[in-house]
Design an enzyme around this catalytic site. Structure first.
Site, PDB file in Angstrom:
ATOM      1  N   LYS A   1      34.620  45.509  39.601  1.00 18.83           N
ATOM      2  CA  LYS A   1      35.158  44.460  38.734  1.00 18.83           C
ATOM      3  C   LYS A   1      34.648  43.083  39.172  1.00 18.83           C
ATOM      4  O   LYS A   1      34.250  42.267  38.340  1.00 18.83           O
ATOM      5  CB  LYS A   1      36.695  44.500  38.758  1.00 18.83           C
ATOM      6  CG  LYS A   1      37.273  45.690  37.968  1.00 18.83           C
ATOM      7  CD  LYS A   1      38.755  45.899  38.221  1.00 18.83           C
ATOM      8  CE  LYS A   1      39.265  47.120  37.456  1.00 18.83           C
ATOM      9  NZ  LYS A   1      40.673  47.446  37.735  1.00 18.83           N
TER      10      LYS A   1
ATOM     11  N   ASP B   1      45.246  41.430  33.100  1.00 20.10           N
ATOM     12  CA  ASP B   1      45.417  42.859  32.807  1.00 20.10           C
ATOM     13  C   ASP B   1      46.324  43.103  31.594  1.00 20.10           C
ATOM     14  O   ASP B   1      46.453  44.235  31.138  1.00 20.10           O
ATOM     15  CB  ASP B   1      46.018  43.570  34.030  1.00 20.10           C
ATOM     16  CG  ASP B   1      44.977  44.410  34.758  1.00 20.10           C
ATOM     17  OD1 ASP B   1      43.928  44.713  34.140  1.00 20.10           O
ATOM     18  OD2 ASP B   1      45.211  44.763  35.918  1.00 20.10           O
TER      19      ASP B   1
ATOM     20  N   GLN C   1      45.387  44.933  41.635  1.00 20.31           N
ATOM     21  CA  GLN C   1      44.865  46.295  41.486  1.00 20.31           C
ATOM     22  C   GLN C   1      45.966  47.329  41.719  1.00 20.31           C
ATOM     23  O   GLN C   1      46.658  47.293  42.743  1.00 20.31           O
ATOM     24  CB  GLN C   1      43.691  46.514  42.455  1.00 20.31           C
ATOM     25  CG  GLN C   1      43.049  47.875  42.372  1.00 20.31           C
ATOM     26  CD  GLN C   1      42.353  48.139  41.022  1.00 20.31           C
ATOM     27  OE1 GLN C   1      41.753  47.249  40.434  1.00 20.31           O
ATOM     28  NE2 GLN C   1      42.456  49.368  40.540  1.00 20.31           N
TER      29      GLN C   1
END
Ligand code: NDP
Length: 303
Positions: free
Chosen positions: A56, A123, A100
């Site tokens: 990422k 997210d 994460q």
């Protein structure tokens, strides 16, 4: 039926997105004096999470973003993770925050995600953004569902030469089934399909006659986490099949929730695993970070 289905190449679509996002980052940098910034929080040393995070960050940099990270030990306390979130919440140069998942030990993501500023929630998992999705009022959409929708748009359009030219498909008259009802994937992807006027069925582990229900659908989204659960007879001839699942078989092979070769015999378009939804999830994290930056600073840039 469909002997040559359209294989929905998520890697290629993600690469198209990367070029598009690089141009958008340059526009941001020209107006703001700095590129959009992604703040990454990784707790623990789960090898899969480390690989995902490295990928990422690498993709973000390739798209012209700047990144910063907080890497915490697996034994990190709740307040240490909270401190990392607060740091990125306060930093002017950070526009999107990635925490994460999964978190190790007893750290509770349901308590930590709401601590991320909703306008930096790259997210799209903050309850505020989930509420906006539910009410159809915009907000930041979760990455995997959003990436899945772009793959669906590509299937409906028969290709994607450029992101600007990719129409958001109207799904009026089409039946969609989403197998899986998680907050991360199943529920939001169903909401996005509904927004586009599909008639949506949610299925899960308690759904009776699952193969029959699936075989009625023009669009089948599998987000289960069971290797090759969806077989040929589950797929309506000519359906579009979007396979979100990532499963590792006993011999180490990565497979989806759909038996791919069988799916190819029925579907008119189908995503492979790997190389389908996965790369799009990463591209959408970058997209959302750029969007967070543009929205927070009121920049006249269309994402
Ligand atoms: P969850 O485990 O949170 O949810 C799985 C869902 O599948 C649940 O709703 C469950 O039903 C349902 N389910 C389980 N077994 C069956 C069954 N036999 N028949 C019907 N439904 C079933 O998983 P996630 O949503 O987080 O992830 C789903 C898959 O997608 C995983 O393989 C994951 O690795 C992958 N994934 C891929 C991403 C990507 O970028 N490509 C990103 C995120 C996830 P119930 O609610 O009744 O328990």
């Amino acid at each position: 039926m469909a002997t040559n289905p359209y294989i929905l190449d998520g890697k290629a679509l993600a690469a198209t997105f990367h070029g598009y996002l690089r141009a958008k980052s340059n526009e941001v940098a020209a107006k703001l004096g700095r590129p959009p910034g992604l703040g990454v929080i990784l707790v623990g040393d789960n090898p899969a999470s480390r690989t995902y995070v490295a990928n990422k960050e690498k993709t973000a940099i390739a798209c012209g973003l700047h990144t910063a990270d907080h890497k915490l030990a697996a034994a990190a306390r709740f307040d240490e993770v909270q401190e990392a979130i607060n740091d990125f919440n306060a930093r002017e140069d950070i526009d999107g925050i990635l925490l994460q998942l999964p978190l190790p030990g007893s750290l509770d993501s349901k308590k930590l995600i709401p601590m991320i500023r909703p306008d930096k929630d790259a997210d799209g998992l903050h309850p505020f953004n989930q509420g906006l999705l539910m009410s159809g009022s915009g907000g930041i959409k979760p990455c995997t569902p959003l990436g899945t929708m772009y793959l669906l748009d590509m299937a409906m359009a028969g290709g994607c030469a450029s992101i600007e030219q990719l129409p958001a498909a109207d799904l009026s008259g089409l039946r969609a089934i989403v197998v899986g009802r998680s907050i991360l994937v199943g529920k939001p992807v169903g909401m996005l399909l509904l927004e586009r006027n599909a008639t949506v069925t949610y299925a899960h582990s308690k759904t009776p006659e699952l193969p029959q229900r699936c075989a009625e659908a023009d669009i089948l989204v599998a987000a289960v986490g069971r290797a090759e659960l969806v077989r040929k007879e589950w797929i309506k001839p000519g359906a579009i099949v979007l396979d979100v699942g990532i499963n590792r078989t006993a011999d180490g092979k990565l497979v989806g929730d759909v038996a791919f070769a069988e799916g190819c015999e029925r579907a008119r378009a189908i995503t492979p695993v790997p190389g389908g939804v996965g790369p799009m999830t990463v591209a959408m994290l970058i997209r959302n970070t750029v969007q967070c930056c543009v929205d927070r600073h009121g920049l006249a840039i269309r994402i």
